[in-house]
Every structure is written in C-alpha cells, then in structure tokens.
Motif scaffolding. Sequence first.
Motif, PDB file in Angstrom:
ATOM      1  N   ASP A  85       0.838  -1.199   0.000  1.00  0.00           N
ATOM      2  CA  ASP A  85       0.000   0.000   0.000  1.00  0.00           C
ATOM      3  C   ASP A  85       0.877   1.253   0.000  1.00  0.00           C
ATOM      4  O   ASP A  85       1.960   1.274   0.585  1.00  0.00           O
ATOM      5  CB  ASP A  85      -0.884  -0.011   1.248  1.00  0.00           C
ATOM      6  CG  ASP A  85      -1.959   1.053   1.239  1.00  0.00           C
ATOM      7  OD1 ASP A  85      -2.154   1.710   0.192  1.00  0.00           O
ATOM      8  OD2 ASP A  85      -2.608   1.246   2.290  1.00  0.00           O
ATOM      9  N   THR A  86       0.396   2.307  -0.656  1.00  0.00           N
ATOM     10  CA  THR A  86       1.141   3.568  -0.691  1.00  0.00           C
ATOM     11  C   THR A  86       0.310   4.742  -0.203  1.00  0.00           C
ATOM     12  O   THR A  86       0.722   5.886  -0.321  1.00  0.00           O
ATOM     13  CB  THR A  86       1.641   3.867  -2.123  1.00  0.00           C
ATOM     14  OG1 THR A  86       0.518   4.013  -3.002  1.00  0.00           O
ATOM     15  CG2 THR A  86       2.559   2.768  -2.626  1.00  0.00           C
ATOM     16  N   ASN A  87      -0.859   4.459   0.342  1.00  0.00           N
ATOM     17  CA  ASN A  87      -1.721   5.524   0.849  1.00  0.00           C
ATOM     18  C   ASN A  87      -1.678   5.508   2.375  1.00  0.00           C
ATOM     19  O   ASN A  87      -1.701   4.439   2.992  1.00  0.00           O
ATOM     20  CB  ASN A  87      -3.160   5.338   0.366  1.00  0.00           C
ATOM     21  CG  ASN A  87      -3.993   6.594   0.527  1.00  0.00           C
ATOM     22  OD1 ASN A  87      -4.289   7.030   1.637  1.00  0.00           O
ATOM     23  ND2 ASN A  87      -4.373   7.193  -0.593  1.00  0.00           N
ATOM     24  N   ILE A  88      -1.633   6.690   2.977  1.00  0.00           N
ATOM     25  CA  ILE A  88      -1.496   6.777   4.434  1.00  0.00           C
ATOM     26  C   ILE A  88      -2.789   6.449   5.175  1.00  0.00           C
ATOM     27  O   ILE A  88      -2.792   6.397   6.410  1.00  0.00           O
ATOM     28  CB  ILE A  88      -1.005   8.167   4.874  1.00  0.00           C
ATOM     29  CG1 ILE A  88      -2.043   9.249   4.530  1.00  0.00           C
ATOM     30  CG2 ILE A  88       0.351   8.482   4.272  1.00  0.00           C
ATOM     31  CD1 ILE A  88      -1.731  10.621   5.143  1.00  0.00           C
ATOM     32  N   ARG A  89      -3.882   6.201   4.471  1.00  0.00           N
ATOM     33  CA  ARG A  89      -5.174   6.042   5.146  1.00  0.00           C
ATOM     34  C   ARG A  89      -5.154   4.912   6.176  1.00  0.00           C
ATOM     35  O   ARG A  89      -5.631   5.084   7.301  1.00  0.00           O
ATOM     36  CB  ARG A  89      -6.275   5.805   4.127  1.00  0.00           C
ATOM     37  CG  ARG A  89      -7.671   5.924   4.749  1.00  0.00           C
ATOM     38  CD  ARG A  89      -8.770   5.663   3.756  1.00  0.00           C
ATOM     39  NE  ARG A  89     -10.075   6.014   4.304  1.00  0.00           N
ATOM     40  CZ  ARG A  89     -11.213   5.503   3.889  1.00  0.00           C
ATOM     41  NH1 ARG A  89     -11.217   4.622   2.896  1.00  0.00           N
ATOM     42  NH2 ARG A  89     -12.361   5.862   4.433  1.00  0.00           N
ATOM     43  N   SER A  90      -4.624   3.745   5.790  1.00  0.00           N
ATOM     44  CA  SER A  90      -4.626   2.624   6.738  1.00  0.00           C
ATOM     45  C   SER A  90      -3.716   2.908   7.927  1.00  0.00           C
ATOM     46  O   SER A  90      -3.988   2.469   9.049  1.00  0.00           O
ATOM     47  CB  SER A  90      -4.204   1.327   6.041  1.00  0.00           C
ATOM     48  OG  SER A  90      -2.883   1.413   5.560  1.00  0.00           O
ATOM     49  N   LEU A  91      -2.638   3.655   7.720  1.00  0.00           N
ATOM     50  CA  LEU A  91      -1.777   4.035   8.833  1.00  0.00           C
ATOM     51  C   LEU A  91      -2.504   4.995   9.773  1.00  0.00           C
ATOM     52  O   LEU A  91      -2.486   4.817  10.996  1.00  0.00           O
ATOM     53  CB  LEU A  91      -0.495   4.688   8.315  1.00  0.00           C
ATOM     54  CG  LEU A  91       0.504   3.793   7.591  1.00  0.00           C
ATOM     55  CD1 LEU A  91       1.682   4.625   7.088  1.00  0.00           C
ATOM     56  CD2 LEU A  91       0.999   2.669   8.493  1.00  0.00           C
ATOM     57  N   CYS A  92      -3.126   6.013   9.205  1.00  0.00           N
ATOM     58  CA  CYS A  92      -3.843   6.987  10.030  1.00  0.00           C
ATOM     59  C   CYS A  92      -4.970   6.319  10.812  1.00  0.00           C
ATOM     60  O   CYS A  92      -5.244   6.694  11.960  1.00  0.00           O
ATOM     61  CB  CYS A  92      -4.402   8.106   9.158  1.00  0.00           C
ATOM     62  SG  CYS A  92      -3.150   9.166   8.411  1.00  0.00           S
ATOM     63  N   THR A  93      -5.615   5.333  10.213  1.00  0.00           N
ATOM     64  CA  THR A  93      -6.680   4.600  10.894  1.00  0.00           C
ATOM     65  C   THR A  93      -6.158   3.920  12.152  1.00  0.00           C
ATOM     66  O   THR A  93      -6.881   3.770  13.148  1.00  0.00           O
ATOM     67  CB  THR A  93      -7.296   3.562   9.945  1.00  0.00           C
ATOM     68  OG1 THR A  93      -7.839   4.242   8.795  1.00  0.00           O
ATOM     69  CG2 THR A  93      -8.395   2.772  10.618  1.00  0.00           C
ATOM     70  N   GLN A  94      -4.878   3.512  12.119  1.00  0.00           N
ATOM     71  CA  GLN A  94      -4.249   2.858  13.269  1.00  0.00           C
ATOM     72  C   GLN A  94      -3.574   3.856  14.209  1.00  0.00           C
ATOM     73  O   GLN A  94      -2.921   3.457  15.177  1.00  0.00           O
ATOM     74  CB  GLN A  94      -3.202   1.855  12.789  1.00  0.00           C
ATOM     75  CG  GLN A  94      -3.746   0.745  11.911  1.00  0.00           C
ATOM     76  CD  GLN A  94      -2.627  -0.124  11.375  1.00  0.00           C
ATOM     77  OE1 GLN A  94      -2.102  -0.985  12.078  1.00  0.00           O
ATOM     78  NE2 GLN A  94      -2.246   0.099  10.135  1.00  0.00           N
ATOM     79  N   GLY A  95      -3.710   5.144  13.917  1.00  0.00           N
ATOM     80  CA  GLY A  95      -3.081   6.154  14.742  1.00  0.00           C
ATOM     81  C   GLY A  95      -1.607   6.346  14.468  1.00  0.00           C
ATOM     82  O   GLY A  95      -0.884   6.937  15.277  1.00  0.00           O
ATOM     83  N   VAL A  96      -1.142   5.871  13.308  1.00  0.00           N
ATOM     84  CA  VAL A  96       0.268   6.010  12.927  1.00  0.00           C
ATOM     85  C   VAL A  96       0.397   7.212  12.007  1.00  0.00           C
ATOM     86  O   VAL A  96      -0.134   7.215  10.889  1.00  0.00           O
ATOM     87  CB  VAL A  96       0.776   4.731  12.231  1.00  0.00           C
ATOM     88  CG1 VAL A  96       2.212   4.921  11.741  1.00  0.00           C
ATOM     89  CG2 VAL A  96       0.690   3.541  13.178  1.00  0.00           C
ATOM     90  N   GLU A  97       1.127   8.226  12.456  1.00  0.00           N
ATOM     91  CA  GLU A  97       1.188   9.491  11.717  1.00  0.00           C
ATOM     92  C   GLU A  97       2.576   9.794  11.157  1.00  0.00           C
ATOM     93  O   GLU A  97       2.847  10.916  10.741  1.00  0.00           O
ATOM     94  CB  GLU A  97       0.767  10.641  12.643  1.00  0.00           C
ATOM     95  CG  GLU A  97      -0.618  10.485  13.242  1.00  0.00           C
ATOM     96  CD  GLU A  97      -1.737  10.663  12.219  1.00  0.00           C
ATOM     97  OE1 GLU A  97      -1.447  11.104  11.082  1.00  0.00           O
ATOM     98  OE2 GLU A  97      -2.892  10.363  12.556  1.00  0.00           O
TER      99      GLU A  97
END
Length: 321
Positions: A85-97
Amino acid sequence: MTDILTADSAAPTTARHWEWQYLDLMRRIWEEGDERVDRTGVGTRSVFGATIRFDLAGGAMPLLTTKRVYWKTATRELLWFLTGDTNIRSLCTQGVEIWTDWPLDRYRRDNGEAIERAEFSRRIVEDAAFADRWGDLGPVYGKQWVDWPVYEEAGEGLYRKRAAGVNQVAQVIESLKNNPGSRRHIIEGWNVAELDSMALPPCHKSYQFHVADGRLSCALYQRSCDLGLGFAFNMWSLALLTRMFAQQCDLEPGEAVWMGGDVHLYLNHAALVEEQLSRRPEGEARLVIARRPDSIFDYRIEDFGVTGYAPQAHIAAPVAV
C-alpha cells in the motif's frame, strides 16, 4: 556539552551494551561531523559511512534504551510496507502518523489552507475520496518491495505495464528456502525510474540476506539516516524483518547489520543530542512472536510482544520534512 557519558566511563560489565555503538556514533557526528546545508533547509552535521551490528540470538532486539522507542508504531509501518500500500489512510486509521507530514505539506502548498495535522488525518480516515486525492505517497517502499513494475512489448515499438510486478519479498523467501547459499537474496527499493513520483525516495534502500550455519542475517544499506529520530525505527524494522524471514524459512535469527551512507543529526536537535548522550544504556529487550503465519504477508500486530524493555523517557524533537 557537559556530563556526557562515554563507553569508557560506563561501569564495567561482562559485555559492552550494543547501544554504545549508537551513542558513540552520535557523539562523533555532533562533535566532528561536516556541517552541511540539506534538502530541508534545517542543516545537519554529517559523517559518511557507518556500521552498527546487533546479534539477534535468544530473542534479543535492538531497541534503544536511552529513550523510549514506540516499537508498535514501527511494526505497523513495516507490516504496511509488506502490503504494498502507498496511501497513508490505513496508517492513520491505526493512529500512525509518521508519514502524514509529507502529504499534509503538499495539501497546504496546493490549497493554501493552514489545516492542522489532526484535522487532515481525520479527513483522510473518514473520507475515502479525500484520501485517494491527498493521501497517496507515490510508489514508495512497499510498492517496490512487492510490486516492482515490469513493462513488456506491446508491438509497434510500444510497451505496456504488466498487470503484476515483481514481488521481491516472495522471491527472496523462496530463494532462501531453496538456494540458501545464493548471494542474490536482495530486496531493493531504489527504482531510479520512479524516484520523482515518490513523496520521499527510499532512505533504507537495500536489504541483503545471508545464511550461515542455519542462521539468517540481514544487512541494510541506508543511503540517508536521521540518527536522532529515524534510526531507532530503521534498526528495529531491520531486526524484525530478519526474524520474520527466519521464522518463515525455518532458520535461526543471526545478525542485523546496519550500514549508513550519509548519517546525520539535524542542527535543531541539540537538546535531543545532549540529553541522550547524558544517559547510560541498560537492559535488554526481547521479542516473542506468538504464532507462525502461513506466509510473510500474514503477520498481524497482535503477533508480536516485547519483554524486558524499560527505556528512559521519550525525547521529543522536530521532524524535518
């Protein structure tokens, strides 16, 4: 700089704590490094060419103890890389910024809107269309690891992109199982043709695995390393990836060997450097992997646990974008 500890001033122990390698390098850069104007405009002190080694035997893991390292955040990032994946959406969903600042900076420039990071991240999570437009980082790490693009002839001098690219991770796993003595167990992130499309060209760019006496080691070459902030995550991820590969290939973990090209400290990190160099490393973290998934791509954050980690307090410092 006052009251700075050195390896020689540490109390005698049966074995030198691995973290002195890191602290000695930090001290050398801060005191002797070449002062440079860098891409961010902040400025750095830098040395070229450095190596840190860590023995993974017995579940040991290279977590810095002179400040807290948020290893779960680093693990979530590594698992994200393995998805491609190259989109930050799944990271942001996990609170990873940790990747949010780059698309946020682009959004602010393009729209002239002084949006706060928390609000930007909230919109990324809640609005799929907004995430598609503003959350993509381009073909960064994971894309190259599991879907390196391949082009084939389409006739009349034209080429088309093949639907499935090269999955370097899967190839290396198979190579380690079937030809462990090979010198070609390499995962490469530096795709020259796509660098301009990436939010940030890969810093930790080349991984090479090596099997000896039933033990799996991995050497990482990192072209650019922010020693004050980035290294802690890079070293953890290198060790974790090595242990995951070892488990999948029925091998024992060997060494994690980190090699840095331009290794630097930002000039606005003086408080971080002086505070961290005043501390003494102690203790040892160990990793437990709760299960063996069917493949390297099936690990979950719940599979990993750390024991024996008692770090000193977190040290905050600004990130240069």
